[in-house]
Write an enzyme that holds these catalytic residues in place. Structure first.
Site, PDB file in Angstrom:
ATOM      1  CE  LYS A   1      -9.809  21.005  -0.485  1.00 17.45           C
ATOM      2  NZ  LYS A   1     -10.218  19.644  -0.566  1.00 17.45           N
TER       3      LYS A   1
ATOM      4  N   PRO B   1       0.376  36.945 -15.072  1.00 18.86           N
ATOM      5  CG  PRO B   1       0.029  36.738 -17.373  1.00 18.86           C
ATOM      6  CD  PRO B   1       1.029  36.504 -16.295  1.00 18.86           C
ATOM      7  CD  GLU B   2      -3.589  36.663  -9.674  1.00 23.23           C
ATOM      8  OE1 GLU B   2      -4.784  36.567  -9.342  1.00 23.23           O
ATOM      9  OE2 GLU B   2      -2.667  36.816  -8.857  1.00 23.23           O
TER      10      GLU B   2
ATOM     11  NE  ARG C   1      11.018  34.469 -15.863  1.00 25.36           N
ATOM     12  CZ  ARG C   1      10.649  34.467 -14.590  1.00 25.36           C
ATOM     13  NH1 ARG C   1       9.946  35.496 -14.120  1.00 25.36           N
ATOM     14  NH2 ARG C   1      10.955  33.484 -13.790  1.00 25.36           N
TER      15      ARG C   1
ATOM     16  CG  HIS D   1      12.598  38.060 -25.753  1.00 21.07           C
ATOM     17  ND1 HIS D   1      13.378  36.942 -25.618  1.00 21.07           N
ATOM     18  CD2 HIS D   1      13.238  39.061 -25.114  1.00 21.07           C
ATOM     19  CE1 HIS D   1      14.467  37.260 -24.918  1.00 21.07           C
ATOM     20  NE2 HIS D   1      14.412  38.538 -24.605  1.00 21.07           N
TER      21      HIS D   1
END
Ligand SMILES: [Zn+2]
Length: 293
Positions: A166, A2-3, A123, A104
């Site tokens: 950079k 997820p972001e 997980r 889970h």
């Protein structure tokens, strides 16, 4: 994984049932997730009220009446289910398959208002940690994070300063959590496409010699904010749809422009390019080599 928009959608889904509510009972069905839970995890939560539910990057932060803060991270496969009254709801906007397997279900919050909030994570890359609010600014998980991309602090001048000199690609600079927090592979690809900037371009080229932002930096910051706002809005509408039907949300249909769309026509108006996939820093980058310069 997820972001930021997904985590924000989860926060908005949990807020109505958790904010202002007391942890009547907390079940920790195992002693660890990604890391061991604090030994006094249950004791420090039970009986405490959630004064507010906030977010920093991809962490959910529940401010407790005790002065502690509960930090929660979904990891790769974590999700929350909310059971209140008759219907079960899964707040969020998950790009990954959500597990329905009760084996889970690792952490269960029984809230004083009757809601049952269950954290499921097959997980177990998710995490929960309790930190005194007074020590939050020294917390190693949060300390190194750059500014929130939707906050006022994140603007073209700030991004140009961070990228000045950079010798790295724009893709890798934007994926660096110290430069901007919470952006991952998906939304970096999407933002660069919206800004019509190549992911391979040197990060330093969004600043002039003195480190001041150029027009590319302005475009990029606008694109990042727009792409995140649209995704949060889409997640929000999935929550609204859910409330309307009172059924299972199902996997939310993401509308990505380039992410995971290798070989498809570029959606930029007037562009005849095809979305290409390359690998940068071990991760897939999707972009249009024609309009992204
Ligand atoms: Zn294009």
């Amino acid at each position: 994984m997820p972001e930021l928009p997904e985590v924000e959608t989860v926060r908005r889904g949990l807020q109505p049932v958790m904010e202002g509510a007391r942890f009547a009972k907390v079940e920790a069905r195992r002693s660890d997730l990604r890391w061991p839970l604090p030994k006094d995890f249950v004791a420090r939560l039970q009986g405490k009220t959630v004064d507010g539910l906030g977010r920093r990057a991809k962490y959910l932060l529940a401010d407790l009446s005790s002065g502690d803060v509960l930090l929660m991270h979904l990891g790769m496969s974590g999700s929350f289910r909310v059971l209140k009254g008759s219907g079960e709801k899964t707040p969020g906007n998950y790009h990954h398959e959500r597990s329905q397997q009760l084996a889970h279900d690792h952490i269960v919050f029984h809230m004083g208002n009757g809601a049952v909030v269950t954290f499921n994570d097959p997980r177990r890359f998710g995490s929960m940690k309790i930190v005194p609010r007074a020590k939050l600014d020294q917390e190693p998980l949060l300390r190194a994070l750059g500014p929130e991309p939707l906050g006022n602090e994140f603007d073209a001048a700030m991004l140009a300063r961070a990228c000045h000199g950079k010798k790295t690609s724009l893709k890798s600079a934007l994926s660096d959590q110290r430069i901007v927090a919470g952006l991952g592979n998906i939304y970096v690809c999407e933002a660069l496409h919206r800004a019509l900037l190549s992911p391979k371009r040197w990060a330093s080229t969004i600043a002039n010699r003195s480190g001041a932002p150029n027009e590319r930096a302005e475009r990029l910051v606008d694109a990042i904010k727009a792409v995140l706002k649209d995704a949060i809005e889409a997640g929000g509408s999935s929550l609204r749809d859910h409330r309307r039907t009172d059924g299972e949300i199902g996997l939310f249909q993401h509308n990505f422009r380039v992410y995971d769309r290798e070989g498809q026509p570029c959606p930029t108006r007037g562009c005849s390019g095809t979305v290409k996939r390359i690998v940068q820093g071990g991760r897939s980058t999707f972009f249009c080599p024609v309009c992204q310069k």
